[in-house]
Design a protein around this motif. Structure first.
Motif, PDB file in Angstrom:
ATOM      1  N   PRO A 189       0.805  -1.232   0.000  1.00 40.87           N
ATOM      2  CA  PRO A 189       0.000   0.000   0.000  1.00 40.87           C
ATOM      3  C   PRO A 189       0.834   1.277   0.000  1.00 40.87           C
ATOM      4  O   PRO A 189       0.327   2.355  -0.332  1.00 40.87           O
ATOM      5  N   ASP A 190       2.114   1.163   0.340  1.00 40.61           N
ATOM      6  CA  ASP A 190       2.993   2.334   0.330  1.00 40.61           C
ATOM      7  C   ASP A 190       3.759   2.496  -0.981  1.00 40.61           C
ATOM      8  O   ASP A 190       4.660   3.333  -1.079  1.00 40.61           O
ATOM      9  N   ALA A 200       6.439   5.381  -2.117  1.00 49.48           N
ATOM     10  CA  ALA A 200       7.824   4.996  -2.369  1.00 49.48           C
ATOM     11  C   ALA A 200       8.274   5.460  -3.752  1.00 49.48           C
ATOM     12  O   ALA A 200       9.434   5.859  -3.939  1.00 49.48           O
ATOM     13  N   ALA A 201       7.382   5.413  -4.737  1.00 51.61           N
ATOM     14  CA  ALA A 201       7.728   5.868  -6.080  1.00 51.61           C
ATOM     15  C   ALA A 201       8.015   7.364  -6.085  1.00 51.61           C
ATOM     16  O   ALA A 201       8.960   7.830  -6.741  1.00 51.61           O
ATOM     17  N   ALA A 234      16.018   9.120   5.789  1.00 47.78           N
ATOM     18  CA  ALA A 234      15.422   8.203   6.756  1.00 47.78           C
ATOM     19  C   ALA A 234      15.062   8.918   8.051  1.00 47.78           C
ATOM     20  O   ALA A 234      14.032   8.621   8.671  1.00 47.78           O
ATOM     21  N   GLU A 235      15.908   9.847   8.453  1.00 47.84           N
ATOM     22  CA  GLU A 235      15.687  10.530   9.732  1.00 47.84           C
ATOM     23  C   GLU A 235      14.807  11.766   9.606  1.00 47.84           C
ATOM     24  O   GLU A 235      13.910  11.994  10.444  1.00 47.84           O
ATOM     25  N   ASN A 236      15.029  12.567   8.563  1.00 46.39           N
ATOM     26  CA  ASN A 236      14.368  13.865   8.464  1.00 46.39           C
ATOM     27  C   ASN A 236      13.321  13.957   7.364  1.00 46.39           C
ATOM     28  O   ASN A 236      12.548  14.916   7.322  1.00 46.39           O
ATOM     29  N   GLY A 237      13.302  12.990   6.462  1.00 40.81           N
ATOM     30  CA  GLY A 237      12.320  13.017   5.395  1.00 40.81           C
ATOM     31  C   GLY A 237      12.658  14.028   4.306  1.00 40.81           C
ATOM     32  O   GLY A 237      13.778  14.519   4.204  1.00 40.81           O
ATOM     33  N   ASN A 271       7.419  10.779   4.133  1.00 38.79           N
ATOM     34  CA  ASN A 271       8.386  10.741   5.234  1.00 38.79           C
ATOM     35  C   ASN A 271       8.236   9.476   6.080  1.00 38.79           C
ATOM     36  O   ASN A 271       9.228   8.929   6.573  1.00 38.79           O
ATOM     37  N   ARG A 272       7.012   9.009   6.227  1.00 35.17           N
ATOM     38  CA  ARG A 272       6.814   7.742   6.938  1.00 35.17           C
ATOM     39  C   ARG A 272       7.456   6.595   6.158  1.00 35.17           C
ATOM     40  O   ARG A 272       8.125   5.717   6.738  1.00 35.17           O
ATOM     41  N   VAL A 273       7.269   6.582   4.846  1.00 35.07           N
ATOM     42  CA  VAL A 273       7.838   5.519   4.012  1.00 35.07           C
ATOM     43  C   VAL A 273       9.353   5.618   3.957  1.00 35.07           C
ATOM     44  O   VAL A 273      10.054   4.599   3.962  1.00 35.07           O
TER      45      VAL A 273
END
Length: 436
Positions: free
Chosen positions: A271-272, A276-277, A345-348, A408-410
């Motif tokens: 679903p992500d 991701a794309a 990964a940390e800050n998006g 940012n979550r992904v």
């Protein structure tokens, strides 16, 4: 003369996405077919994919599917290679065959005026391939020449090392073209068996675009596929990305090293995936505004270009990137990539990066529909990953729906800087092998 006219017709066939109305049909013979009728120009584009591809190469016979595919148009029925090509050219038809890791692709373009003859000729190629000894040796020599040349290219060496470490023991981990040794050992019987294994009705996907009705299209497909076996072997199951984080150096004398890097990725069904794309476009997708291009090229002059992609196989996923840098700057470039990965990964991403990526991705999508053949390929690709026919209409809305929170979550979920594996071909300074 006919071929020039055919090329001109192809250039004129550029319907917009909004005009693509996909019909989903099933032939009397039970084959599913997607059709777009376009009667303004007298030609048809056909795309067929048979699931399985080079991943079905038996152990020890790597390259069989690739060599076999190169021979499909080298004679069939009572026609040798020269006679087949003469017949095809006389019809102004265009056939192409290509094998991928997960599929055999068959593409055909033909004029409406001699569609039946072109279909009959293609059917002959798909049901009565000859694999004549002289044709086998001629195409084998071409493949071997390509393999020998590839051994002198650092990018190929880095790619081979990368995928061998990522998917050890699996067909995805080796070159689908095979090796000099494996291709040299292939027999005519091996090629015949590869053909029988790969081209089956099971896992077959068909797209047709152009000057034909639904009734004509279903009849055409049944005629074309008559005699194709019902089923064949299946590919190996799912495999995870196995390469550990670190640097793996392939010693090669060149002033500029080439790096292939990456780690475990994300699948179509996740679903992500759309988030991701979009994330991938921001990191290293198309254009000069990606973060890697800015950090590696614009700010530091460490490379001419850098890119990343989401690799989605039938049975594996990976995030894969590449760049080249001088031997003296490769170590710095590797650290920059790691830092970019860690920062995302940390800050998006930023809101500006997100909007720029979405604008690019929604703007370029209609440009993919630049002809009947391309539309047929897109429809088959959609079928293979189980997308609905109206995806072409709604795809951009899926991209627009991706929020900053989503990306940012992904990024935090899938980007693993400590797991980045770098396969580097060259003689980079200041870098040592850290992968055993």
């Amino acid at each position: 003369m006919i071929r020039h006219a055919f090329a001109a017709l192809m250039l004129l066939a550029t319907p917009a996405v909004a005009e693509v109305e996909i019909q989903t049909l099933t032939t009397p013979g039970g084959v599913d077919l997607w059709l777009v009728e376009e009667h303004s120009l007298p030609f048809v584009a056909l795309e067929i994919r048979a699931r399985g591809g080079a991943a079905l190469d038996p152990e020890g016979l790597r390259g069989a599917a690739n060599l076999m595919t190169g021979l499909i148009e080298e004679g069939s029925g009572d026609m040798d290679a020269a006679a087949f090509q003469t017949a095809r050219e006389g019809l102004a038809a265009d056939f192409s065959f290509r094998v991928y890791d997960d599929a055999l692709a068959i593409s055909a373009r033909m004029l409406s005026s001699n569609r039946d003859e072109a279909v009959a000729l293609l059917h002959q190629a798909l049901t009565e391939p000859r694999f004549d000894d002289d044709a086998v040796e001629r195409v084998r020599a071409q493949v071997l020449a390509g393999l020998s040349a590839a051994e002198r290219r650092p990018g190929t060496l880095a790619s081979h090392r990368f995928f061998a470490a990522a998917f050890p023991g699996h067909p995805y981990g080796s070159d689908s073209d095979g090796t000099v040794e494996s291709v040299s050992a292939l027999t005519r019987a091996d090629l015949q068996q590869s053909f029988a294994d790969i081209l089956t009705r099971e896992g077959l996907y068909v797209g047709a675009v152009g000057d034909l009705t639904a009734e004509e299209a279903t009849a055409l497909v049944d005629e074309l596929l008559d005699g194709i076996p019902a089923e064949g072997p299946t590919a190996e199951g799912h495999v995870d990305f196995a390469a550990p984080g670190g640097v793996d150096i392939v010693d090669f004398a060149t002033p500029q090293s080439i790096a292939i890097f990456g780690h475990q990725g994300i699948g179509w069904e996740d679903p992500d995936y759309f988030a991701a794309a979009v994330l991938n476009q921001i990191i290293g997708g198309d254009g000069f505004d990606t973060r890697l291009m800015q950090e590696l090229r614009e700010k530091r002059g460490l490379t001419y270009g850098a890119s990343t992609s989401l690799y989605v196989f039938d049975n594996a996923e990976a995030i894969v990137g590449s760049f080249a840098s001088a031997n003296g700057t490769m170590a710095e470039a590797v650290e920059v990539v790691r830092d970019v990965w860690a920062d995302f990964a940390e800050n998006g991403v930023t809101a500006e990066e997100l909007e720029a990526a979405k604008t690019y991705m929604t703007g370029e999508y209609p440009l993919r529909f630049d002809g009947n053949a391309e539309i047929a390929k897109i429809m088959v690709g959609m079928q293979m990953i189980d997308l609905p026919p109206d995806y072409v209409v709604h795809r951009n809305s899926y991209i627009e729906a991706v929020t900053l929170e989503d990306v940012n979550r992904v990024a935090a979920r899938i980007l693993k800087p400590d797991e980045l594996y770098f396969a580097i071909a060259g003689q980079p300074e200041g870098l040592d092998d850290t992968v055993e």
